[in-house]
Structure formats: structure tokens, C-alpha cells
Design a protein around this motif. Structure first.
Motif, mmCIF file in Angstrom:
data_model
loop_
_atom_site.group_PDB
_atom_site.id
_atom_site.type_symbol
_atom_site.label_atom_id
_atom_site.label_comp_id
_atom_site.label_asym_id
_atom_site.label_seq_id
_atom_site.Cartn_x
_atom_site.Cartn_y
_atom_site.Cartn_z
ATOM 1 N N ALA A 127 -11.132 6.875 -8.309
ATOM 2 C CA ALA A 127 -11.193 6.005 -7.527
ATOM 3 C C ALA A 127 -10.948 5.002 -8.263
ATOM 4 C CB ALA A 127 -12.209 5.445 -6.922
ATOM 5 N N PHE A 128 -11.249 5.249 -9.744
ATOM 6 C CA PHE A 128 -10.989 4.456 -10.857
ATOM 7 C C PHE A 128 -9.667 4.584 -11.564
ATOM 8 C CE2 PHE A 128 -15.671 5.498 -10.404
ATOM 9 C CZ PHE A 128 -16.261 4.681 -11.177
ATOM 10 N N VAL A 129 -9.147 5.509 -11.207
ATOM 11 C CA VAL A 129 -7.822 5.187 -11.453
ATOM 12 C C VAL A 129 -7.331 3.480 -10.677
ATOM 13 C CG1 VAL A 129 -5.432 6.368 -11.106
ATOM 14 C CG2 VAL A 129 -7.296 7.656 -11.843
ATOM 15 N N GLU A 130 -7.790 3.813 -9.448
ATOM 16 C CA GLU A 130 -7.028 2.408 -9.097
ATOM 17 C C GLU A 130 -7.959 1.153 -9.107
ATOM 18 O OE1 GLU A 130 -5.572 1.387 -3.852
ATOM 19 O OE2 GLU A 130 -6.846 2.768 -4.897
ATOM 20 N N ILE A 131 -9.188 1.296 -9.522
ATOM 21 C CA ILE A 131 -10.374 0.123 -9.883
ATOM 22 C C ILE A 131 -8.997 -0.306 -11.648
ATOM 23 C CG2 ILE A 131 -11.837 -0.403 -11.221
ATOM 24 C CD1 ILE A 131 -13.629 0.888 -9.071
ATOM 25 N N PHE A 132 -8.388 0.654 -12.329
ATOM 26 C CA PHE A 132 -8.392 0.189 -13.788
ATOM 27 C C PHE A 132 -6.845 -0.410 -13.441
ATOM 28 C CE2 PHE A 132 -5.574 1.264 -17.359
ATOM 29 C CZ PHE A 132 -5.224 0.910 -17.895
ATOM 30 N N LEU A 133 -6.097 0.263 -12.871
ATOM 31 C CA LEU A 133 -4.966 -0.575 -12.410
ATOM 32 C C LEU A 133 -4.680 -1.477 -11.714
ATOM 33 C CD1 LEU A 133 -2.848 2.849 -10.985
ATOM 34 C CD2 LEU A 133 -2.689 1.720 -13.512
ATOM 35 N N SER A 134 -5.472 -1.301 -11.037
ATOM 36 C CA SER A 134 -5.911 -2.988 -9.942
ATOM 37 C C SER A 134 -5.579 -3.435 -11.059
ATOM 38 C CB SER A 134 -6.850 -3.435 -8.909
ATOM 39 O OG SER A 134 -8.277 -3.750 -10.273
ATOM 40 N N ARG A 135 -5.956 -4.289 -12.556
ATOM 41 C CA ARG A 135 -5.882 -5.430 -13.368
ATOM 42 C C ARG A 135 -4.597 -5.413 -14.295
ATOM 43 N NH1 ARG A 135 -9.113 -7.543 -12.484
ATOM 44 N NH2 ARG A 135 -8.982 -7.699 -10.181
ATOM 45 N N PHE A 136 -3.698 -4.521 -13.561
ATOM 46 C CA PHE A 136 -1.921 -4.803 -13.890
ATOM 47 C C PHE A 136 -1.001 -4.635 -12.885
ATOM 48 C CE2 PHE A 136 -3.581 -1.285 -17.103
ATOM 49 C CZ PHE A 136 -3.080 -0.497 -16.211
ATOM 50 N N ILE A 137 -1.572 -4.603 -11.767
ATOM 51 C CA ILE A 137 -0.598 -3.741 -10.975
ATOM 52 C C ILE A 137 0.243 -4.749 -10.044
ATOM 53 C CG2 ILE A 137 -1.730 -5.741 -8.700
ATOM 54 C CD1 ILE A 137 -0.444 -1.983 -8.450
ATOM 55 N N ASP A 138 1.082 -6.037 -10.939
ATOM 56 C CA ASP A 138 1.993 -7.254 -10.957
ATOM 57 C C ASP A 138 2.959 -6.269 -12.101
ATOM 58 O OD1 ASP A 138 0.285 -7.620 -12.801
ATOM 59 O OD2 ASP A 138 1.469 -9.975 -13.593
ATOM 60 N N LYS A 139 2.774 -5.419 -12.843
ATOM 61 C CA LYS A 139 3.147 -4.756 -13.687
ATOM 62 C C LYS A 139 3.647 -3.125 -13.523
ATOM 63 C CE LYS A 139 1.419 -7.752 -17.624
ATOM 64 N NZ LYS A 139 1.299 -8.487 -17.239
ATOM 65 N N LEU A 140 3.611 -2.758 -12.932
ATOM 66 C CA LEU A 140 2.687 -1.194 -12.596
ATOM 67 C C LEU A 140 4.452 -1.370 -12.337
ATOM 68 C CD1 LEU A 140 1.255 1.504 -13.369
ATOM 69 C CD2 LEU A 140 0.355 0.863 -11.039
ATOM 70 N N LYS A 141 4.489 -1.731 -10.853
ATOM 71 C CA LYS A 141 6.005 -1.559 -10.088
ATOM 72 C C LYS A 141 6.945 -1.231 -11.025
ATOM 73 C CE LYS A 141 4.759 -5.018 -7.173
ATOM 74 N NZ LYS A 141 4.367 -5.856 -7.006
ATOM 75 N N ARG A 142 6.760 -1.493 -12.677
ATOM 76 C CA ARG A 142 8.182 -1.636 -12.977
ATOM 77 C C ARG A 142 8.522 -0.153 -13.809
ATOM 78 N NH1 ARG A 142 10.305 -6.713 -14.003
ATOM 79 N NH2 ARG A 142 8.431 -8.570 -13.703
ATOM 80 N N ILE A 143 6.870 0.421 -13.501
ATOM 81 C CA ILE A 143 6.938 1.554 -14.437
ATOM 82 C C ILE A 143 7.267 3.004 -13.275
ATOM 83 C CG2 ILE A 143 5.345 3.820 -15.749
ATOM 84 C CD1 ILE A 143 4.567 1.655 -17.016
ATOM 85 N N ILE A 144 7.025 2.663 -11.726
ATOM 86 C CA ILE A 144 6.311 3.042 -10.848
ATOM 87 C C ILE A 144 7.460 2.231 -9.669
ATOM 88 C CG2 ILE A 144 5.471 4.746 -8.708
ATOM 89 C CD1 ILE A 144 4.561 5.456 -11.630
ATOM 90 N N THR A 145 9.108 2.778 -9.325
ATOM 91 C CA THR A 145 9.625 2.156 -9.277
ATOM 92 C C THR A 145 9.531 2.331 -7.659
ATOM 93 O OG1 THR A 145 11.846 3.734 -9.865
ATOM 94 C CG2 THR A 145 11.192 2.151 -11.032
ATOM 95 N N PRO A 146 10.685 1.811 -6.414
ATOM 96 C CA PRO A 146 10.797 2.583 -5.001
ATOM 97 C C PRO A 146 11.018 3.854 -5.199
ATOM 98 C CG PRO A 146 11.522 0.029 -5.336
ATOM 99 C CD PRO A 146 10.826 0.732 -6.624
ATOM 100 N N VAL A 147 12.393 4.078 -6.029
ATOM 101 C CA VAL A 147 12.947 5.970 -6.017
ATOM 102 C C VAL A 147 11.773 6.351 -5.889
ATOM 103 C CG1 VAL A 147 13.652 5.949 -8.439
ATOM 104 C CG2 VAL A 147 14.404 7.456 -6.596
ATOM 105 N N VAL A 148 11.229 6.611 -6.763
ATOM 106 C CA VAL A 148 9.704 7.387 -7.328
ATOM 107 C C VAL A 148 8.382 6.990 -6.102
ATOM 108 C CG1 VAL A 148 7.715 7.859 -8.758
ATOM 109 C CG2 VAL A 148 9.495 6.934 -9.860
ATOM 110 N N THR A 149 8.588 6.571 -6.008
ATOM 111 C CA THR A 149 6.956 6.196 -4.511
ATOM 112 C C THR A 149 7.456 6.693 -3.350
ATOM 113 O OG1 THR A 149 6.472 3.878 -5.811
ATOM 114 C CG2 THR A 149 5.868 4.577 -3.490
ATOM 115 N N GLY A 150 9.119 6.436 -2.443
ATOM 116 C CA GLY A 150 9.911 7.054 -2.222
ATOM 117 C C GLY A 150 9.727 8.921 -1.427
#
Length: 485
Positions: A127-150
Motif C-alpha cells: 500500500a505504501f507503493v501507492e501512497i508514494f506514487l500519489s505524490r507524482f501520479i501526474d508524471k507516472l503516466k509517461r512511464i506506465i503508458t496505456p499499452v503497458v496498462t492494457g
């Protein structure tokens, strides 16, 4: 940017305070839309891992922590919470990883208590992974793109199909595995869900799985396949006891769960964006970004609370966005009523005891649709990302590796046990392959820029691009899907 000129007609806006009668009625519809999604992962984990008498208590905890999480998300406590009418529930996305963690412990001779101690331990730290990621979630989508998520979401759905088919046949270790009666039961549930899912009345579509399971349960009861004699041993009241089963940690079990927390953070971003749209709130600008960060932070905090109180990780449900449109009530104060109803339901383990008696073929008939829909939703995200040569290569290799180790686990037989436990999970090896390939493959493999979905387009069609793997009706959680079916 999303078109803010096309406002949704609301009877009660985000900050309005409807009366008790209106709030209770709206809250009950949200509970109906999310109830099965909240309890089903626990029923599956309990059945597959043989947790037996612990299941009623675990179902109670799932309902209670869903109530707590919904309260936190809507009420806002300091920087935690989106302040939207969001229902928090148990996430289907973690199922395959949690089952893998349970089998690791079970393979070592662990008891049900040992299994639960490890599951809740690794989920707590994850859960602390998501807590940490919440601080820069707007930048995370540039690394984990839709093709990765899909790709990852497709693997989640495909890896769970085996669980559904085993339940349809009668369940793990069943003496009547594959009996015609089991197949008929599953077929009745599946057909009922399909029929109600095609109705034009939105509330019937939202309740399709509940209706299907209820009808299947009654048919199974008439066939003598339901036995309530064990309910006498179920406790009258369920009291949350932090880490009731102890606390344990296993890195091999932790890694795939940490990856899912990464994906869940992005999934929640899409769900909160869709919720903002139907609540007539901004989907761009500083207010929106602050709301998304606070909402993802709440998701992580709620998952930590869930693990502490003996429940599986939480996420924001998307099907409730359809209920907001249906009722015209977007008031976050309704969430307080939803939270109260969920906690009240969770206090009585007899509910979990009754649900535990649900025959496996009945549950399998419903989950086959759920998990198949999850897989297809992942395919849709990949298609929207663009089926160019680069994306097809990422998807083909990642899904190939994931399904390959699931089908032929002997391919890793010569590897050290610790490494085999980590990459032996279809989800882990597939997700790692997708992330690494996405980082190292050049963007212009086709001689033109790859068709990636940037942050702005995610805002514009978030509810189409990001799927909530907890939509129990097998519906696309998008705005268009909720309106047009």
C-alpha cells in the motif's frame, strides 16, 4: 481538454446536503451496485485457498473497511481523500497475485492463519507503493503508458479465467467435478446476467450480477446443493481486530502485488476523472490535480487500513459513476450514508456465512463474465493506444511470457526457488516485460511517432481509456457506456 460545456444534469451537486430519505435511497443504490464487487474477491480467495471457517469474518471485514474507505475518500481528512462521491471496494486486480502468494505459503505447509498473515503483510507494505506514487501520479503516466496498462490488465483477466472455469466445474477438489448439474447451474447464472445486462433500465443493468447470483442460489437450493447447518457456528457480531492472523512478509509474494499497486494508482486516476465529469467538477487545472493526488493517496491509505483489519486491497469503484447519473445525486454527503450501511452489514458475519454457502458453479458463472470482461477491457486499452509494430511487439512478448509460464511452469524448473517464485507468476513476468520493453524500444519503430495517449487525452476520455477491474456487471465503466449501454 474535456468539454466542460456539456454539464450533467444533477439534482444535488457535490456540496449539497440532501435530506435523510433522499440520501438513504441514493446510498442503497450505490450499495447494490457495488456489493458483489466488494465481497466476491474474498469469497474466491477463501474458496481457492481453503480458508474455510475464516471466510464469514473476512467478508465482514471487507464490508467494514469498504465503509471506512468510502468515508475517508468522500469526507477528506487533511490531504487524504478526493472529496467526491466515490465508493471504495475490494480490488479484483490483486486476485491472481494474492492467490499466488497464498499458494507460496501453502506450498511450505502453512496453515490458513499463516496464509492470511502473509497476504495481509505483503498487501500492507504494498500500500505504501501507492501512497508514494500519489505524490507524482501526474508524471507516472509517461512511464506506465496505456499499452503497458492494457497488457497487464489483459493478463490479470486471462490468468483468472482458470479460477472461474474450475468453479463452474464444481470447485477445486470437488468430488463431482464437471458434473452436468454444475454446468447447468453456471449456465443459468451466466444467461441470467446476460439477459439483465441488456435491459434498458439502468438499475436492472447495475444489478445484473446480484440478480444472476440470487437466482442461481435459489436454483441450487432447490437442487439440494445449499446447506445452512454450519451457520450456527458463525459469531453474532464481527469485531475488527488489527492483524488478527499475525503479520508476515515474503518478497516473492510482495513483488507482483507491488506492481498491481502501481497499476491501481493509474486506474484510480481514470475513475476519479470520470467521477469528476459526472459530478460537474473540473478535469484539468490545479484543483483537479490536487483532487487526483488526494484520491490516489486515499486509495493507498485505505488499502493499508484494509490490510490492518484483515481485508484485501481497496480501490475506487467505477460502476458508481453510473449511479450518480441515474439518480442525479452527486453529493459527497451521501457517501456517509453508504459508509454507514456497509459498516452495518459488515458487523454481522451471518451475511458472510450465507454467502459462503453459495455453490461454486453459481459463483463461477458470474466470475467468468467478470474476468473475461477484465481481459477484454485490457485489449480495448491496447487498441486505443494504437496497434503499431512497437505496441504489438510489447503486447505479444509480455502476454506470451505470462501465459507461457502459467501453461508450462516446468520451464523454470532449473531456476533457484526464490527466483522461480518471483518470475513464475504470469502477472509478474508479463508486467516486468511490458515495462522494460516500453522503456527500451524506440518510439519511432514504424518510422513515425508511436500513437501513445498523453495525459491530456487521458483526462478527455479517462473513463474509456482506464478500466476499473471491479466493474461486476461486465460493463464498460465509461460515461458513454453508462448512458448508451
Amino acid at each position: 481538454m474535456a468539454n466542460q460545456s456539456s454539464k450533467i444534469h444533477l439534482i444535488f451537486g457535490l456540496e449539497d446536503k440532501p435530506g435523510v430519505a433522499v440520501s438513504t435511497f441514493a446510498a442503497l443504490q450505490h450499495v447494490l451496485a457495488s456489493f458483489i464487487g466488494i465481497i466476491t474477491p474474498t469469497l474466491i480467495v477463501g474458496g481457492v485457498l481453503g480458508l474455510g471457517s475464516e471466510v464469514p469474518y473476512l467478508v465482514s471485514m471487507a464490508l467494514i473497511v469498504s465503509g471506512i474507505g468510502t468515508f475517508i475518500q468522500a469526507r477528506r481528512i487533511g490531504p487524504v481523500g478526493s472529496g467526491l462521491l466515490c465508493v471504495q471496494g475490494t480490488s479484483f486486480a490483486f486476485l491472481s497475485s494474492i492467490l499466488a502468494a497464498g499458494f507460496i505459503v501453502k506450498g511450505k505447509g502453512g496453515s490458513p492463519e499463516d496464509i492470511l498473515a502473509t497476504i495481509f503483510g505483503v498487501c500492507f507494505f504494498g500500500a505504501f507503493v501507492e501512497i508514494f506514487l500519489s505524490r507524482f501520479i501526474d508524471k507516472l503516466k509517461r512511464i506506465i503508458t496505456p499499452v503497458v496498462t492494457g497488457t497487464i490488465i489483459t493478463l490479470i483477466g486471462l490468468s483468472l479465467i482458470k479460477v472461474s472455469m474450475t468453479d463452474i466445474a464444481g470447485g477445486f477438489g470437488a468430488k463431482d467435478l464437471g458434473a452436468p448439474a454444475n454446468l447447468v447451474l453456471a449456465g443459468v447464472v451466466l444467461i441470467t446476467i446476460v439477459i439483465f445486462n441488456r435491459f434498458q433500465v439502468q438499475m436492472l443493468r447495475l444489478s445484473a450480477v446480484i440478480i444472476g447470483l440470487t437466482f442461481g442460489f435459489l436454483v441450487a437450493w432447490s437442487m439440494g446443493k445449499v446447506d445452512f447447518s454450519g451457520l450456527n457456528e458463525v459469531a453474532l457480531i464481527a469485531i475488527p481486530v488489527p492483524f488478527k492472523y499475525g503479520f508476515s512478509f515474503d518478497f516473492a509474494a510482495f513483488l507482483p502485488i507491488a506492481i498491481i499497486y502501481l497499476i491501481t494508482a493509474l486506474e484510480t486516476t481514470g475513475d476519479l476523472t470520470a467521477n469528476s465529469m459526472v459530478s460537474n467538477q473540473p478535469v484539468s487545472g490545479p484543483v483537479y490535480v490536487k483532487r487526483i493526488k488526494a484520491g490516489v493517496l486515499a486509495d493507498g491509505c485505505n488499502s493499508a487500513i484494509a490490510s490492518s483489519l484483515n481485508s484485501l486491497p481497496m480501490t475506487t469503484f467505477s460502476q458508481n459513476n453510473g449511479v450518480i447519473q441515474l439518480t442525479g445525486v452527486a453529493s459527497r454527503h451521501v457517501a456517509l450514508f453508504i459508509a454507514g450501511i456497509l459498516v452495518l452489514l459488515g458487523l454481522f458475519p451471518v451475511i458472510g456465512g450465507v454467502l459462503q454457502q453459495m455453490p461454486k458453479p453459481v459463483l463461477g458463472g458470474a466470475t467468468l463474465i467478470m474476468f473475461g470482461t477484465v481481459a477484454m477491457a485490457g485489449v480495448k486499452i491496447i487498441a486505443q493506444a494504437g496497434l503499431n509494430r512497437r505496441n504489438m511487439l510489447i503486447t505479444a512478448i509480455s502476454i506470451g511470457l505470462g501465459l507461457g509460464v502459467a501453461s508450462v511452469p516446468e520451464v523454470l524448473s532449473a531456476m533457484p526457488v526464490a527466483l522461480k517464485n518471483i518470475i513464475g507468476s504470469p502477472l509478474t513476468i508479463g508486467a516486468l516485460a511490458a515495462i522494460i520493453l516500453n522503456l527500451i524500444l524506440p518510439q519511432n519503430m514504424d518510422g513515425e511517432e508511436a500513437k501513445e495517449i498523453d495525459a491530456e487525452s487521458v483526462e478527455e476520455s479517462a473513463s474509456e481509456n482506464v478500466v476499473d477491474t471491479n466493474t461486476p456487471q461486465g460493463q464498460n465503466p465509461s460515461l458513454c457506456a453508462n448512458v448508451n449501454g
